[in-house]
Design an enzyme around this catalytic site. Sequence first.
Site, mmCIF file in Angstrom:
data_model
loop_
_atom_site.group_PDB
_atom_site.id
_atom_site.type_symbol
_atom_site.label_atom_id
_atom_site.label_comp_id
_atom_site.label_asym_id
_atom_site.label_seq_id
_atom_site.Cartn_x
_atom_site.Cartn_y
_atom_site.Cartn_z
ATOM 1 N N GLY A 1 24.047 33.604 34.862
ATOM 2 C CA GLY A 1 24.071 34.822 34.073
ATOM 3 C C GLY A 1 23.292 35.982 34.652
ATOM 4 C CD GLU B 1 47.460 37.757 36.563
ATOM 5 O OE1 GLU B 1 48.330 37.810 37.439
ATOM 6 O OE2 GLU B 1 46.461 37.008 36.646
#
Length: 418
Positions: free
Chosen positions: A308, A59
């Site tokens: 990353g 969410e």
Amino acid sequence: MLRFIYTAIYYLCAPLLCLRWVYKSFKPPQYREPMRERFGFVRKQQRPSIWFHAVSMGESIAAKTIIERLLQLKPDLNIVVTTTTPTGAKQIIEGLGSKVTHHYSPCDLPGTIKRFTRRIQPGALVIMETELWPNWLHHLKSRDIPVILANARMSEKSAQKYLKFSTLSQQMMKAFKLVLPVNDKDAQRFIRLGVNPNQCVTTGNIKFDQQFTCNGDESYFHGWEGDSKTLVWLAASTHKGEDEILLKAHQQVLQSLPDAKLIIVPRHPERFDEVSNLVAGLGFTYHRRSQPDAWNEQNQVMVGDSMGELMLAYKLTDIAFVGGSLVPIGGHNMIEPASLGKPVLSGPHVHNFSEVYRELVGQEGAKTVATVGEISEAVISLMVDEQKRQLMGQKAQAVVEHSRGALEKTVNQLEPFL
């Protein structure tokens, strides 16, 4: 009457909730929950805010996507975001930083929600997906504060549960000014539960509108790209309990395809050494992404211990297994590899992305694998059949492309409430 009974039970359970929050307050800083926030004791906002609420990671990803777009359109918006879990908090804090104010969500007691709303001064509340708290909704409706349910989901199983308490469910549904379901089936379930059809607008699933960046060197696994016969599969964002299963699967893959390669990327940096030791202990020749001097094209495994670069790894590999799914974590973001046209493999625990995964499986862009044998069989099958591999990846990518557009529809619907 049902809401009063519910509130009385909640008060009786409050001491147990306090014990739980006290316990969590002793956890490491990234998982620590300030108990005062659970009872609405947050710093006062100096001006009215827009309140977003997200339960956990899935969410929060959707909320983050909406918020970023809203801030592009209206940079001066004062946005407060609440999350229920530390994983949701991490998504918001790392993804949005000082652009928003983050708090843990207040518990559903009348005094708490009154205190919380006095302090943050919400002009509207946007709840992500399905988080229905009777006292929240009752209080905001009584103060005429619009409540919007965005990226709304309602399974048939959940709808049947709500129908057992139809009076309370109808009261909650009537508190919404607007419900934005991900598809028409969910919309019909919300209407069945009491949402006004004129206030129910299907927008699609926002999670498909995320934008991903491939950071890092274009040669992620040096030495392996030169040979077109070398096929590489990626086990991404793995958790404790998954690595050994995946590595044993790779042992079986190597029995059939000795030149196959595996990149295994642990979800948490503190596990890089642990996973490297496990790889060595199982007898693989391997190297680590962070140690270029040790790179060897003959090695069987690479431990992805850089930060990353996961999207780059997805881009350059042939098959993607998405971790957090062989153990009950709930799965990680399979939209990332799907958006790059990669065939997606996943374990059965995918509740963080259940609706996304259902779409991918339904269109044959993803496959569920739960055991060493199932994983190795799926990897071998895709590696030996290039046409099958490419077709599965194309189907995964088509699901993502076809599902885009929900973000703009959602933002258009939210604008009148800002």
